[in-house]
Design an enzyme around this catalytic site. Structure first.
Site, PDB file in Angstrom:
ATOM      1  CE1 TYR A  98       1.002  -0.289   4.445  1.00  0.00           C
ATOM      2  CE2 TYR A  98      -0.054   1.858   4.384  1.00  0.00           C
ATOM      3  CZ  TYR A  98       0.738   0.937   5.030  1.00  0.00           C
ATOM      4  OH  TYR A  98       1.285   1.239   6.248  1.00  0.00           O
ATOM      5  CE  LYS A 151       3.066   3.253   3.331  1.00  0.00           C
ATOM      6  NZ  LYS A 151       3.154   3.187   4.774  1.00  0.00           N
ATOM      7  CD  GLU A 178       9.534   1.766  10.809  1.00  0.00           C
ATOM      8  OE1 GLU A 178       9.381   2.778  10.106  1.00  0.00           O
ATOM      9  OE2 GLU A 178       9.540   0.605  10.348  1.00  0.00           O
ATOM     10  CG  LEU A 217       8.092   2.409   5.116  1.00  0.00           C
ATOM     11  CD1 LEU A 217       8.007   1.228   4.145  1.00  0.00           C
ATOM     12  CD2 LEU A 217       6.712   2.987   5.344  1.00  0.00           C
TER      13      LEU A 217
END
Ligand code: PDD
Length: 283
Positions: free
Chosen positions: A33, A148, A181, A206
């Site tokens: 996505y 992702k 993250e 990411l």
């Protein structure tokens, strides 16, 4: 006004939009996505998101369903049809529909879904003025966080656990005790020495497009930057902290695991970078 979604070549009312029960996204989370911020009706950092999308698809060997130019046209149409001025556009591409079998089926056609929605920018600005609390969680994700993928179970569990602790984001911690993250954002601190610090790119995180933008904005301000991992205790001793994502843009963090960061209010650098970000999105 009713919302419109794009599903496999057709614009359909959002509440009637659907995909097949044997879509591999539904059965295996076999898809990717992207989320673009929409600012003043335009897709922000468009090329960066396209670049990452094509990389994610390539890594998973999912065919690109349409050329970037056509896809860009459809994304803008969905934004326009939903009259979104400030908000986001969400794109999901899965490997497609086939009888359930783990290995890639032959001749499968990718499924594509696009939605768009408005966001309350006043509320986002208010949140950024106050700053958010973050809670640390064990990073339980797979070894390819650079893709992702729609497979977000560890992220949603971490986010939910953070919410239950009164925090708005989870900072995930690896086996070495270092923060990777956020559950849906990149993590940053401004160290005691005033150095803007965020984890370097690898399969542990990411590669945020907002992260990339903020690094460029930091260079314009000639800030000292260090791309390296940091621990929760270093973050607690930092002058400032913040998160970045297409949705949060730059949002200051004022508390980590209930401990105040800096003076316990949004720091000057985070606030300045948010302003720079909004300005660059407006031009
Ligand atoms: N999340 N890290 C993770 C795990 C993310 O899910 C995201 C974005 C980011 C920031 O990426 P970018 O700056 O390109 O938005 C970092 C999106 C917004 C989401 O899942 O809704």
């Amino acid at each position: 006004m009713s919302r419109i979604a794009y599903v496999n070549g057709a614009y359909v009312p959002h509440n009637q939009a659907s995909v097949h029960i044997e879509d591999r996204g539904y059965q295996f989370a076999d898809g990717v996505y992207e989320v673009w911020a929409v600012r003043n009706g335009r897709l922000f950092d468009s090329e960066g998101h396209f670049r990452r999308l094509s990389r994610s698809l390539g890594e998973l060997e999912i065919a690109t369903p349409m050329a970037d130019q056509s896809l860009s046209h459809v994304l803008r149409e969905v934004v326009r049809k939903n009259r979104v001025k400030n908000g986001l556009v969400y794109l999901q591409i899965t490997r497609g529909v086939a009888p359930r079998d783990h290995a890639f089926p032959k001749g499968i056609v990718p499924s594509i879904v696009i939605t768009s929605k408005s966001m309350n920018t006043q509320l986002a600005d208010k949140t950024a003025k106050i700053g958010i609390a973050v809670a640390t969680m064990k990073d339980e994700r797979w070894a390819r966080c650079d893709i992702k993928s729609v497979s977000l179970l560890p992220n949603i569990l971490a986010k939910q656990a953070a919410y239950e602790k009164g925090a708005l984001e989870a900072w995930m911690v690896d086996d070495e005790g270092l923060i990777t993250e956020g559950a849906s954002s990149n993590a940053w601190i401004v160290t005691k020495e005033g150095v803007l610090t965020t984890r370097s790119l690898s399969s542990d995180i990411l590669g945020g497009i907002t992260r990339e933008r903020v690094l460029a904005l930091a260079a314009q301000r000639q800030l000292k930057v260090d791309e390296r991992a940091f621990s929760a205790s270093e973050a607690c001793e930092a002058r400032e902290a913040f998160i970045t994502s297409a949705i949060n843009m730059v949002t200051p963090v004022i508390k980590l695991d209930n401990q105040a960061i800096g003076e316990g209010k949004p720091g000057p650098l985070a606030s300045a970078l948010r302003k720079d970000y909004l300005q660059s999105a407006a031009t």
